[in-house]
Design an enzyme around this catalytic site. Sequence first.
Site, PDB file in Angstrom:
ATOM      1  N   ASP A  49       0.625  -1.116   0.065  1.00 36.42           N
ATOM      2  CA  ASP A  49       0.108   0.064  -0.030  1.00 36.42           C
ATOM      3  C   ASP A  49       1.017   1.202   0.073  1.00 36.42           C
ATOM      4  OD1 ASP A  49      -1.608   2.015   0.475  1.00 36.42           O
ATOM      5  OD2 ASP A  49      -2.604   1.126   2.261  1.00 36.42           O
TER       6      ASP A  49
ATOM      7  N   ASP B  91     -10.469  -2.994  -2.057  1.00 37.28           N
ATOM      8  CA  ASP B  91      -9.328  -2.172  -1.918  1.00 37.28           C
ATOM      9  C   ASP B  91      -8.450  -2.770  -0.667  1.00 37.28           C
ATOM     10  OD1 ASP B  91      -7.449   0.093  -2.221  1.00 37.28           O
ATOM     11  OD2 ASP B  91      -8.811   1.502  -1.414  1.00 37.28           O
TER      12      ASP B  91
ATOM     13  N   ASP C   5      -3.186   4.909  -5.584  1.00 33.53           N
ATOM     14  CA  ASP C   5      -3.287   6.070  -5.452  1.00 33.53           C
ATOM     15  C   ASP C   5      -2.584   7.128  -5.934  1.00 33.53           C
ATOM     16  OD1 ASP C   5      -5.345   5.031  -3.742  1.00 33.53           O
ATOM     17  OD2 ASP C   5      -4.153   4.824  -1.864  1.00 33.53           O
TER      18      ASP C   5
ATOM     19  N   HIS D  33     -11.870   9.604  -9.799  1.00 34.81           N
ATOM     20  CA  HIS D  33     -12.028   9.184  -8.330  1.00 34.81           C
ATOM     21  C   HIS D  33     -10.997  10.186  -7.466  1.00 34.81           C
ATOM     22  CE1 HIS D  33     -12.237   6.947  -4.656  1.00 34.81           C
ATOM     23  NE2 HIS D  33     -11.005   6.446  -4.567  1.00 34.81           N
TER      24      HIS D  33
END
Length: 955
Positions: A295, A554, A630, A688
């Site tokens: 992540d 996610d 992201d 997004h």
Amino acid sequence: MAVVWRLLELALVLSVCLTPALSVDRSNFKTCDQSSFCRRQRKLETGPSQYRALLGSAKLTADKLEIQLINDKTKVSLLLEVFGLHGNMTRIKINELKPLKPRYEVPDVLVGTPTPENLQVSGQDDNTLELSLGGGVNKLLVTGSPFRLDILSGQDLVLSVNSRGLLYFEHLRARKDTLSAKVSSAVGNMWHKVKNLFSSDSEKTDAASESDSEIPGEEEVVKEEENKKEEEDEPGMWEETFKTHTDSKPNGPSSLGLDFSLPGFEHVYGIPEHADNLRLRTTESTDPYRLYNLDVFQYELYNTMALYGAVPLLLAHNIHRTLGIFWLNAAETWVDISSNTAGKTLFGTMLQYMQGGGETPQTDVHWMSESGIIDVFLLLGPSPSDVFKQYASLTGTQALPPYFSLGYHQCRWNYNDEEDVRSVDAGFDEHDIPYDFIWLDIEHADGKRYFTWDANKFPTPRNMLDGLKEKRRKMVAIVDPHIKIDGGYRIHSEIRSRNYYVKTKDGSDYEGWCWPGSAAYPDFTNPDMRAWWSSMFSYDHYEGSTENLFVWNDMNEPSVFNGPEVTMHKDAVHWGEWEHRDVHNIYGLYVHQATAEGLIHRSGGKERPFVLTRAFFAGSQRYGAVWTGDNAAEWGHLKISIPMCLSLGLVGISFCGADVGGFFKNPEPELLLRWYQAGAYQPFFRAHAHLDTPRREPWLHGETNTDLIRTVLRERYTLLPYWYTLFYNAHRDAEPVMRPLWVEFPTDVSIFAMDDQYMLGSALLVHPVTEANAREVEIYLPGAGEVWYDVRSYQSYKAPQKFYLPVTISSIPVYQRGGSIIPRKDRPRRSSECMQTDPFTLYVALDLQGEAQGELYLDDGHSFNYQQNEFLYRQFNYSHGQLTSSSLDLHGKFETPAWLERVVIIGASKPNTISLRLSDGTETQLEFEYDSQTSVLTVRKPGVNISSDFTMSLR
């Protein structure tokens, strides 16, 4: 006090995760030097291998060759297995001959047992064994000392294994202090035996009653310890600390590495996911490329750091051949890439196979994994499409997505409540902008308890979903694989009662911090857990859900905010007593699989799912879509989205896209518009944004920008028939939807590293504008003797040609390849489902010989009925002034009222008459218009059903 410290820790974690950083904190993630096994593997020097192949031990059966390898330094034996596989592939497995315990072999990734192909010995001398592969087309040479493998195609050396001597396999063994105890025990036992010879029976010790066969000899144990002493003295082999986290490594060092040399290759690709160029760089002066699902929010660009997914497939391409190396290992993996010049082979029998006397370029690839075994597939092509098919035969093809999932998706973290959803939905209608999906992030659930709804914000979810359904639209809700620890939460209670959570090394349920606070992690490696998870998506378990609610996974790397490198401890324990270090990279695939199967099961096996995942592995293409994570509202992140998706397409994952506008930060209107223009020509098309960013709905940036965004969204919807046909080809034949230019033009060296423009299928070339304040872009149109047409102006360009194209804020440079036919629907409506029965237009772009071909795939767009032949697969062919439509698959039967509204022929001459003849002999005259300035012929209202056979004749 302990509770206070936990709360402070959580506050710190959340402050880091909720606040957009200026850039990723790289200190949270290991470098190769901080990863002890990578450090050990990488410090090896090239040279003669420390391994020998004992050719006298060779055993050849119908489907494989077995040979023992021995490490001359440690005297540990390995077992080499070589499999000839159908379809021009070779599999190599290396494992310990007698490991202390089984080593992890990755399950569930291969779609079946690869079909073997007979191996035959075709030559042998004292140090070389020659085998024929692929019906004698290829040869495999096994060299005994030092051990290496070479694969040849005809007289060409294609690939060498261990030619640099970097095979390094850390055998499982007892810890050094345990061995010392064994030595002391052996010496003690021997002393007792001697003493017993001179003692009375009553004085004999218990040790004398033991069987000699159960006691290791002192010389044997001492020799074993001496052989292993140097290996065991290095730090990090039995315990490793990174920042505040310590990895206990109960099984000790277990890493493995192997090198591959690719003579004649200068360009290599693949091994996503990295925010880097399409062509992989050499890593002599940087860290290797890392494959370890992590992540990493707001990731840096143009480096080799690991990101959310890992597909251990590397491709190499030159003008003669494309090949692939598929390294089937789910542990942390590093890949070093170097480039030098290939020298002559090391043994005389190879000389006859070399391509001449000169030196050739060479790329060398060194794979290093923390655990498992060496299990590698060599995909020998020789064409790009061959490699795609070979890899798909192992791991499967891209799932055929529902038609509506190819439309536009509107998302942010978070739409606040039901009224907010209704307001946004109405905004699209008010501004006449099409879309198919609206998304809900983590705030929609009750305290981030997944499979629930916040009763205050979403009190009537079914009513909300029914309102969308009336407009033929859908919703996606997030379901993450971290479960809030709460005794009143049904999902948590059931998982705990079934003992389905991942365990710590001490046997308790593994806990970490994530969005809900204290969370536990379901063990998706357990098939029973996956089946239970799938059952939770049924309408009676997932209350408030309906058939138009789809899912987003996610944080499934898995993300653990307070874990090492923001993920799970490697010494956590999974089903089957495997450590997390063994299974880390496959965890996200299992989450994706269980969720997709849940959506299938809720429909009784009738409906295709749509599930988006952030973490992925080889085989993830079978379950849905992927996005690039992201990103940030920066021009560089827009630009990097192209090579990131191209890399994913090369390894089988075609359904890829990036967050339009950037997840973090606030895009200026120009950047947002350019991102919409780029996103409309990427397979997965979703906007997004982060919780802290201002609202970005398409109509909030001024009337001019609203008009431009509306235009590009409509362009997307007109091309949906072409997109769907491309996805069918990806599903059937493993053809990437979005592909590098070299896939279509494999001998044009000038495009081998090009990644600012690309192909959609074989017919459209796209060059998005990705620079701020751009006034022109450099376009390259490949293909000797070919012609391209601007899809808006119809201007023609003969290829190959490079030129600068002036651009305005409305420009999206897209070119249709001469010789192609593209089906479109030129009446965009509020959603793709509303367009289901609308008429088609065929855009026929003639090549310089006046010919063109194209395809159209069509089914109901949502069910699995196509597997029972309920589909249409049509071919359109234009040649000698005739356009014909015929079936490409006579098994397909699908009825549709959709008809052919227009035919636009680009690059045409003006005919005198145009007639349409049906298969029953009926013939009618058609009206047409001709533009002499653009050489475009428009045939109006042929009026024939799109499923009909017909011939349109121009005279």
